[in-house]
Design an enzyme around this catalytic site. Sequence first.
Site, short mmCIF file in Angstrom:
data_model
loop_
_atom_site.label_atom_id
_atom_site.label_comp_id
_atom_site.label_asym_id
_atom_site.label_seq_id
_atom_site.Cartn_x
_atom_site.Cartn_y
_atom_site.Cartn_z
N MET A 182 0.82 -1.21 0.00
CA MET A 182 0.00 0.00 0.00
C MET A 182 0.85 1.26 0.00
O MET A 182 0.47 2.27 -0.60
CB MET A 182 -0.95 -0.01 1.21
N GLY B 200 -11.41 0.39 7.72
CA GLY B 200 -10.89 -0.91 7.29
C GLY B 200 -10.88 -1.03 5.79
O GLY B 200 -10.27 -1.96 5.24
N HIS C 201 -8.35 -12.94 0.59
CA HIS C 201 -7.21 -12.04 0.34
C HIS C 201 -5.97 -12.85 -0.03
O HIS C 201 -5.90 -14.06 0.22
CB HIS C 201 -6.88 -11.22 1.59
N LYS D 268 -1.45 -11.65 3.64
CA LYS D 268 -2.23 -10.90 4.65
C LYS D 268 -2.10 -11.56 6.02
O LYS D 268 -2.19 -12.78 6.13
CB LYS D 268 -3.70 -10.81 4.22
N THR E 127 -12.24 -5.06 6.43
CA THR E 127 -13.47 -4.85 5.64
C THR E 127 -14.58 -5.79 6.09
O THR E 127 -15.74 -5.37 6.22
CB THR E 127 -13.18 -5.10 4.14
N1 LIG Z 1 -8.05 0.29 4.86
C1 LIG Z 1 -7.81 -0.10 3.60
O1 LIG Z 1 -8.44 0.34 2.63
C2 LIG Z 1 -6.70 -1.07 3.37
C3 LIG Z 1 -5.97 -1.52 4.43
N2 LIG Z 1 -4.90 -2.33 4.24
C4 LIG Z 1 -4.12 -2.64 5.44
O2 LIG Z 1 -2.90 -1.93 5.38
C5 LIG Z 1 -1.89 -2.64 6.10
C6 LIG Z 1 -0.67 -2.83 5.22
O3 LIG Z 1 -0.99 -3.65 4.13
P1 LIG Z 1 0.10 -3.97 2.99
O4 LIG Z 1 0.58 -2.71 2.38
O5 LIG Z 1 -0.50 -5.01 2.13
O6 LIG Z 1 1.26 -4.62 3.89
P2 LIG Z 1 2.83 -4.63 3.64
O7 LIG Z 1 3.39 -5.63 4.59
O8 LIG Z 1 3.10 -4.77 2.18
O9 LIG Z 1 3.29 -3.16 4.07
C7 LIG Z 1 3.35 -2.71 5.39
C8 LIG Z 1 4.53 -1.80 5.47
O10 LIG Z 1 4.57 -1.17 6.75
C9 LIG Z 1 5.89 -1.29 7.23
N3 LIG Z 1 5.99 -1.15 8.67
C10 LIG Z 1 5.71 -2.06 9.62
N4 LIG Z 1 5.99 -1.55 10.83
C11 LIG Z 1 6.48 -0.30 10.63
C12 LIG Z 1 6.96 0.72 11.49
N5 LIG Z 1 7.03 0.54 12.82
N6 LIG Z 1 7.36 1.90 10.95
C13 LIG Z 1 7.32 2.08 9.62
N7 LIG Z 1 6.88 1.14 8.74
C14 LIG Z 1 6.46 -0.04 9.25
C15 LIG Z 1 6.36 -2.65 6.75
O11 LIG Z 1 7.74 -2.79 6.85
P3 LIG Z 1 8.37 -4.27 7.02
O12 LIG Z 1 8.14 -4.95 5.73
O13 LIG Z 1 9.81 -3.98 7.33
O14 LIG Z 1 7.63 -4.92 8.16
C16 LIG Z 1 5.85 -2.58 5.31
O15 LIG Z 1 6.72 -1.85 4.47
C17 LIG Z 1 -2.57 -3.94 6.56
O16 LIG Z 1 -3.04 -3.76 7.87
C18 LIG Z 1 -3.74 -4.09 5.59
O17 LIG Z 1 -4.78 -4.85 6.09
C19 LIG Z 1 -4.50 -2.74 3.01
C20 LIG Z 1 -5.20 -2.34 1.91
C21 LIG Z 1 -6.36 -1.47 1.99
O1 LIG Z 2 -4.47 -6.56 3.63
C1 LIG Z 2 -5.05 -6.23 2.56
O2 LIG Z 2 -4.55 -6.45 1.46
C2 LIG Z 2 -6.34 -5.54 2.64
N1 LIG Z 2 -6.75 -5.18 3.81
C3 LIG Z 2 -7.95 -4.49 4.11
C4 LIG Z 2 -8.81 -5.34 5.00
O3 LIG Z 2 -8.30 -5.94 5.96
O4 LIG Z 2 -10.01 -5.41 4.76
C5 LIG Z 2 -8.64 -3.92 2.91
C6 LIG Z 2 -8.49 -4.69 1.64
O5 LIG Z 2 -9.45 -5.67 1.59
C7 LIG Z 2 -7.09 -5.22 1.41
#
Ligand SMILES: NC(=O)C1=CN([C@@H]2O[C@H](COP(=O)(O)OP(=O)(O)OC[C@H]3O[C@@H](n4cnc5c(N)ncnc54)[C@H](OP(=O)(O)O)[C@@H]3O)[C@@H](O)[C@H]2O)C=CC1
Ligand SMILES: O=C(O)C1=N[C@H](C(=O)O)C[C@H](O)C1
Length: 271
Positions: free
Chosen positions: A15, A125, A157, A161, A168
């Site tokens: 993201m 979410g 997903h 994840k 969601t």
């Molecule tokens: N609300 C919404 O619409 C959506 C929500 N999400 C949520 O977003 C979150 C991330 O998803 P996603 O991008 O797929 O996950 P990823 O694991 O790809 O990305 C998470 C990032 O956050 C970093 N991170 C973790 N801890 C820290 C910290 N203390 N300081 C700075 N960076 C940190 C990770 O680093 P590292 O790899 O080193 O751990 C990684 O680069 C999840 O909770 C997911 O469910 C996702 C999509 C849509």
């Molecule tokens: O982790 C994901 O990828 C996503 N997380 C969110 C969730 O927990 O619902 C939103 C989306 O579905 C993708």
Amino acid sequence: MTDMRLIVLGASGRMGRALTRAIAEIEGVTLAGALEREGSAHLGADAGELAGLGPLGVRVTDDPLPLVAHADGVVDFTAPAATVAIAELAAQARIVHVVGTTGLSETDLDRLDAVARHAVVVRSGNMSLGVNLLAALVRQAARALGPDWDIEVLEMHHRAKVDAPSGTALLLGEAAAEGREVALKDASVRVRDGHTGPRAEGAIGFATLRGGSVVGEHTVILAGAGERVELVHRAEDRMIFARGAVKAALWGFGRKPGHYSMADVLGLQRD
Ligand SMILES: NC(=O)C1=CN([C@@H]2O[C@H](COP(=O)(O)OP(=O)(O)OC[C@H]3O[C@@H](n4cnc5c(N)ncnc54)[C@H](OP(=O)(O)O)[C@@H]3O)[C@@H](O)[C@H]2O)C=CC1
Ligand SMILES: O=C(O)C1=N[C@H](C(=O)O)C[C@H](O)C1
């Protein structure tokens, strides 16, 4: 008017990269910083290059303090511990905090409520328009069909994840519970295994699938005697969440402190 300066927390994540692209494409915002955790292999990398855009001149750092002091908002799709930590700093600096992170505990949510007394927090979410519209439809369907119809929320997903049920799925479960005027915590069934006995009356069930590269799929099933209604959302591209998050940041800029939702941003009525 000058652009809203945004920091991306978790800039090298799935993201985080999408957020950098959304900030580059949306007018009125500019990338003011990119953060990763201490020890990340991506420290020093150019956030634009990580996002596939070419160099933007914004290097990934692990030190939030100088960035927060010169920004207007932080967009955060990371992990619960990171979200709670940045929430304190964002509130001290009175900047907008957009929270997409899921899997937050009750204690984490209490922390966000506390900081939202001092600054704007927009949390959901799911930041897409489609899912937030779906939640309104689920609320309406649950209310109209009544307790004789069983409600199940199914989600799938990608294999990476880490939390379940998805944020969601929980948001959609909340919408169903609101439609029925019950508390989700009293109705939800999150796991079934072994001899479960018959389905509890009024239960809102959850089922989780994980695999492959699925961006996010959610189905709310309302099952009656002899018929079934299914309400479905399929996310095909993470940019829907990233654009929603940037829209939320712009919406929150200059607003009074509070813990807001994406339904607030999108102006979706809670009827
Ligand atoms: N609300 C919404 O619409 C959506 C929500 N999400 C949520 O977003 C979150 C991330 O998803 P996603 O991008 O797929 O996950 P990823 O694991 O790809 O990305 C998470 C990032 O956050 C970093 N991170 C973790 N801890 C820290 C910290 N203390 N300081 C700075 N960076 C940190 C990770 O680093 P590292 O790899 O080193 O751990 C990684 O680069 C999840 O909770 C997911 O469910 C996702 C999509 C849509
Ligand atoms: O982790 C994901 O990828 C996503 N997380 C969110 C969730 O927990 O619902 C939103 C989306 O579905 C993708």
